[in-house]
Scaffold this active site. Structure first.
Site, PDB file in Angstrom:
ATOM      1  N   ASN A   7       0.873  -1.172   0.000  1.00  0.00           N
ATOM      2  CA  ASN A   7       0.000   0.000   0.000  1.00  0.00           C
ATOM      3  C   ASN A   7       0.911   1.223   0.000  1.00  0.00           C
ATOM      4  OD1 ASN A   7      -1.813   2.037   0.472  1.00  0.00           O
ATOM      5  ND2 ASN A   7      -2.702   1.128   2.315  1.00  0.00           N
ATOM      6  N   ARG A  90      -2.541  -1.911  -3.469  1.00  0.00           N
ATOM      7  CA  ARG A  90      -3.743  -1.102  -3.271  1.00  0.00           C
ATOM      8  C   ARG A  90      -3.643   0.121  -4.180  1.00  0.00           C
ATOM      9  NH1 ARG A  90      -6.085   1.592   2.314  1.00  0.00           N
ATOM     10  NH2 ARG A  90      -7.932   2.449   1.313  1.00  0.00           N
ATOM     11  N   HIS A 179     -12.878   3.269  -0.262  1.00  0.00           N
ATOM     12  CA  HIS A 179     -12.906   2.242   0.803  1.00  0.00           C
ATOM     13  C   HIS A 179     -13.546   0.956   0.271  1.00  0.00           C
ATOM     14  CE1 HIS A 179     -13.133   5.308   4.373  1.00  0.00           C
ATOM     15  NE2 HIS A 179     -11.885   4.937   4.161  1.00  0.00           N
ATOM     16  N   HIS A 207     -17.986   2.214   7.553  1.00  0.00           N
ATOM     17  CA  HIS A 207     -16.545   2.271   7.825  1.00  0.00           C
ATOM     18  C   HIS A 207     -16.228   3.656   8.404  1.00  0.00           C
ATOM     19  CE1 HIS A 207     -12.208   1.327   6.643  1.00  0.00           C
ATOM     20  NE2 HIS A 207     -12.189   2.585   7.058  1.00  0.00           N
ATOM     21  N   LEU A 208     -15.985   3.696   9.713  1.00  0.00           N
ATOM     22  CA  LEU A 208     -15.733   4.982  10.376  1.00  0.00           C
ATOM     23  C   LEU A 208     -14.306   5.017  10.909  1.00  0.00           C
ATOM     24  CD1 LEU A 208     -19.038   5.294  12.466  1.00  0.00           C
ATOM     25  CD2 LEU A 208     -18.610   6.100  10.134  1.00  0.00           C
ATOM     26  N   ARG A 240     -11.814  16.123   6.758  1.00  0.00           N
ATOM     27  CA  ARG A 240     -12.553  16.443   5.526  1.00  0.00           C
ATOM     28  C   ARG A 240     -13.953  16.935   5.853  1.00  0.00           C
ATOM     29  NH1 ARG A 240     -11.173  10.836   3.371  1.00  0.00           N
ATOM     30  NH2 ARG A 240      -9.032  11.034   2.660  1.00  0.00           N
ATOM     31  N   ASP A 282      -8.680  13.434  15.933  1.00  0.00           N
ATOM     32  CA  ASP A 282      -8.772  12.116  16.558  1.00  0.00           C
ATOM     33  C   ASP A 282      -9.967  12.082  17.511  1.00  0.00           C
ATOM     34  OD1 ASP A 282      -8.337   9.870  18.398  1.00  0.00           O
ATOM     35  OD2 ASP A 282      -6.437   9.684  17.327  1.00  0.00           O
ATOM     36  N   PHE A 283     -10.848  11.123  17.272  1.00  0.00           N
ATOM     37  CA  PHE A 283     -12.101  11.069  18.047  1.00  0.00           C
ATOM     38  C   PHE A 283     -11.843  10.814  19.534  1.00  0.00           C
ATOM     39  CE2 PHE A 283     -15.490  11.584  15.002  1.00  0.00           C
ATOM     40  CZ  PHE A 283     -14.810  11.439  13.807  1.00  0.00           C
ATOM     41  N   ARG A 284     -10.714  10.156  19.843  1.00  0.00           N
ATOM     42  CA  ARG A 284     -10.413   9.940  21.275  1.00  0.00           C
ATOM     43  C   ARG A 284     -10.196  11.276  21.978  1.00  0.00           C
ATOM     44  NH1 ARG A 284      -6.330   5.347  19.445  1.00  0.00           N
ATOM     45  NH2 ARG A 284      -6.225   6.908  17.805  1.00  0.00           N
ATOM     46  N   GLY A 330     -11.325   2.398  12.539  1.00  0.00           N
ATOM     47  CA  GLY A 330     -10.787   2.705  13.868  1.00  0.00           C
ATOM     48  C   GLY A 330     -11.864   3.129  14.859  1.00  0.00           C
ATOM     49  N   GLU A 333     -14.937   0.324  15.011  1.00  0.00           N
ATOM     50  CA  GLU A 333     -14.574  -0.901  15.727  1.00  0.00           C
ATOM     51  C   GLU A 333     -14.361  -0.658  17.215  1.00  0.00           C
ATOM     52  OE1 GLU A 333     -11.078  -2.436  13.654  1.00  0.00           O
ATOM     53  OE2 GLU A 333     -12.163  -2.258  11.759  1.00  0.00           O
ATOM     54  N   ASN A 334     -13.930   0.569  17.555  1.00  0.00           N
ATOM     55  CA  ASN A 334     -13.440   0.798  18.919  1.00  0.00           C
ATOM     56  C   ASN A 334     -14.268   1.731  19.783  1.00  0.00           C
ATOM     57  OD1 ASN A 334     -10.926  -0.738  18.788  1.00  0.00           O
ATOM     58  ND2 ASN A 334     -10.362   0.750  17.228  1.00  0.00           N
ATOM     59  N   GLU A 383      -8.471  -4.970   4.759  1.00  0.00           N
ATOM     60  CA  GLU A 383      -8.288  -4.680   3.335  1.00  0.00           C
ATOM     61  C   GLU A 383      -7.105  -5.450   2.759  1.00  0.00           C
ATOM     62  OE1 GLU A 383      -8.519  -0.734   4.889  1.00  0.00           O
ATOM     63  OE2 GLU A 383      -9.505  -0.035   3.069  1.00  0.00           O
TER      64      GLU A 383
HETATM   65  P1  ADP Z   1      -7.774   5.581   8.644  1.00  0.00           P
HETATM   66  O1  ADP Z   1      -9.019   6.116   8.018  1.00  0.00           O
HETATM   67  O2  ADP Z   1      -6.635   6.549   8.625  1.00  0.00           O
HETATM   68  O3  ADP Z   1      -7.437   4.167   8.214  1.00  0.00           O
HETATM   69  P2  ADP Z   1      -8.524   4.315  11.144  1.00  0.00           P
HETATM   70  O4  ADP Z   1      -9.581   3.452  10.558  1.00  0.00           O
HETATM   71  O5  ADP Z   1      -7.301   3.676  11.677  1.00  0.00           O
HETATM   72  O6  ADP Z   1      -8.116   5.502  10.182  1.00  0.00           O
HETATM   73  O7  ADP Z   1      -9.217   5.167  12.313  1.00  0.00           O
HETATM   74  C1  ADP Z   1      -8.483   6.079  13.036  1.00  0.00           C
HETATM   75  C2  ADP Z   1      -9.417   6.859  13.936  1.00  0.00           C
HETATM   76  O8  ADP Z   1     -10.173   5.963  14.769  1.00  0.00           O
HETATM   77  C3  ADP Z   1      -8.647   7.741  14.904  1.00  0.00           C
HETATM   78  O9  ADP Z   1      -8.488   9.014  14.352  1.00  0.00           O
HETATM   79  C4  ADP Z   1      -9.533   7.780  16.097  1.00  0.00           C
HETATM   80  O10 ADP Z   1     -10.285   8.956  16.031  1.00  0.00           O
HETATM   81  C5  ADP Z   1     -10.471   6.607  15.985  1.00  0.00           C
HETATM   82  N1  ADP Z   1     -10.306   5.690  17.122  1.00  0.00           N
HETATM   83  C6  ADP Z   1      -9.419   4.688  17.251  1.00  0.00           C
HETATM   84  N2  ADP Z   1      -9.573   4.073  18.441  1.00  0.00           N
HETATM   85  C7  ADP Z   1     -10.583   4.706  19.092  1.00  0.00           C
HETATM   86  C8  ADP Z   1     -11.228   4.558  20.361  1.00  0.00           C
HETATM   87  N3  ADP Z   1     -10.847   3.631  21.215  1.00  0.00           N
HETATM   88  N4  ADP Z   1     -12.224   5.407  20.673  1.00  0.00           N
HETATM   89  C9  ADP Z   1     -12.607   6.371  19.804  1.00  0.00           C
HETATM   90  N5  ADP Z   1     -12.041   6.547  18.617  1.00  0.00           N
HETATM   91  C10 ADP Z   1     -11.039   5.749  18.248  1.00  0.00           C
END
Ligand code: ADP
Length: 395
Positions: A7, A90, A179, A207-208, A240, A282-284, A330, A333-334, A383
């Site tokens: 990739n 990719r 995606h 896909h988030l 974006r 970053d959502f965290r 990311g 899933e999380n 992927e």
């Molecule tokens: P990309 O689109 O770059 O492949 P990912 O699918 O790896 O990105 O997602 C990254 C995003 O997922 C991070 O910016 C973060 O905001 C979010 N993320 C990852 N882990 C967590 C979590 N435990 N809680 C909330 N958000 C998370």
């Protein structure tokens, strides 16, 4: 059979080798800062971590380093490059010319080159990776797996934009969607989990991540997706903007004097939840700031969630009947909080989430109750595995 998956970005190159006998990952690595000071390769397998720091002026050099690292006497996993049967790449944009994964020849490279116009950052880097592999391993088969391919089944009433038709004819200006490899993996895996054929299911794949998109998949084929000509359309993302009234853009260009390139940069890199919160993409970070009372962080999250709900609702109606909703990426899933917020109070529409089951991160899990008409699940996307499978099938 061993397959190398690559990739390639403009300044980075990620790679994995799959042993397709059991689809296990033998090794994975990352080359960072290609053409920039401080470049290096990091490779991992098991507990072994191998780092090579040296000047990496271009993608040819990066690929050569990868080939050396995977064959390294101490840290490598193969003795000779002959053990690799083929290389899967990719590729971002195949336009409307390539709707499936393809063995790369001059014609395929010409298509990738043609669609640089819609993927100006990614397609040139993807091509550089392909050509570097051709040079480093002459005669080895290279396969292109396109982010756009899965969405090529969309009908014209969904992929056309409401602008003069001549621009579609002249430039192929339309919605493509991205995606796709992830949405396809999620479709196939969801069907496996449901013990059904993809043709017998209607699924919304969500896909988030940093980049986010939804697809409405009808009987195994993509009917609709949220990204567009480029990955900018649709949901509000990390940096974006997603959908906005095009007049907002022309207004800003007039008032602020932005050029087209500057506007592109602003909408792709400085907008989304980063632009709204002023804190982070970053959502965290946003969830933490919102908990401490930061109103703009909360607003960014609320806007993100609202936009997701809007698409979910729209795709439920477009599909007519939905069997499953599958979360990945990311964030998907999380973040149990995000999933709960998106799907609360939807019993009337056949969605009931079990809070205990939903309290999971990064693993496959059905999160709806047994009596929920729509099955909702989390499926970590893969992927790279999809690329490896396509590569194996094609050779
Ligand atoms: P990309 O689109 O770059 O492949 P990912 O699918 O790896 O990105 O997602 C990254 C995003 O997922 C991070 O910016 C973060 O905001 C979010 N993320 C990852 N882990 C967590 C979590 N435990 N809680 C909330 N958000 C998370």
């Amino acid at each position: 059979m061993k397959i190398l998956v690559i990739n390639c970005g403009s300044s980075s190159l990620k790679y994995q080798i799959f042993d397709m006998d059991d689809e296990s990952v033998l090794v994975q690595g990352l080359v960072e800062r290609i053409g920039i000071e401080g470049s290096r390769l990091t490779q991992k397998h098991g507990d072994d971590k191998y780092v090579v720091e040296e000047e990496i002026p271009n993608h040819d050099h990066a690929v050569k380093m990868v080939f050396d690292a995977i064959q390294d006497k101490e840290h490598g996993v193969i003795e000779s490059i002959d053990e690799i049967q083929a290389i899967g790449h990719r590729v971002l944009h195949g336009g409307d010319k390539l709707s499936e994964s393809t063995i790369i020849d001059q014609k395929v490279k010409d298509v990738i080159r043609e669609f640089i116009k819609f993927g100006p950052l990614h397609n040139p880097a993807n091509l550089m990776g392909i050509e570097a592999c051709e040079k480093a391993a002459p005669g080895k088969k290279n396969i292109a797996v396109f982010d756009t391919a899965f969405h090529q089944t969309m009908p014209p009433e969904i992929y056309m934009y409401g602008i003069p038709y001549k621009f579609y004819e002249k430039y192929r200006l339309r919605k493509y969607g991205f995606h796709g490899t992830s949405h396809r993996y999620l479709t196939l895996r969801t069907a496996e989990i449901m013990e059904k054929k993809p043709e017998d299911l209607n699924i919304i794949t969500v896909h988030l991540g940093n980049g986010s998109s939804l697809s409405g998949v009808k009987e195994g084929k993509c009917l609709v997706t949220s990204m567009g000509l480029t990955p900018l359309e649709g949901l509000i993302m990390g940096t974006r903007s997603g959908d906005l009234d095009p007049s907002a853009m022309t207004f800003l260009m007039n008032e602020e004097g932005y050029t087209a390139d500057e506007m592109n940069e602003l909408l792709n890199k400085e907008s989304g939840v980063l632009g709204i919160s002023g804190i982070s993409s970053d959502f965290r970070d946003l969830e933490e700031a919102a908990k401490k009372g930061n109103e703009r962080a909360q607003l960014a999250l609320d806007m993100f969630n609202y936009r997701c709900k809007r698409f979910l609702g729209s795709y439920m109606i477009t599909l007519g009947h939905v069997d499953c909703i599958t979360f990945a990426g990311g964030l998907g899933e999380n973040s149990p909080e995000t999933r709960a917020t998106l799907l609360e109070n939807l019993e009337e529409y056949g969605i009931k989430i079990d809070p205990e089951k939903n309290n999971c991160r990064g693993k496959e899990q059905i999160i709806s109750t047994d009596d929920s008409r729509i099955t909702v699940m989390v499926v970590p996307t893969n992927e790279e595995l999809m690329i490896a499978r396509d590569t194996m099938e094609l050779i």
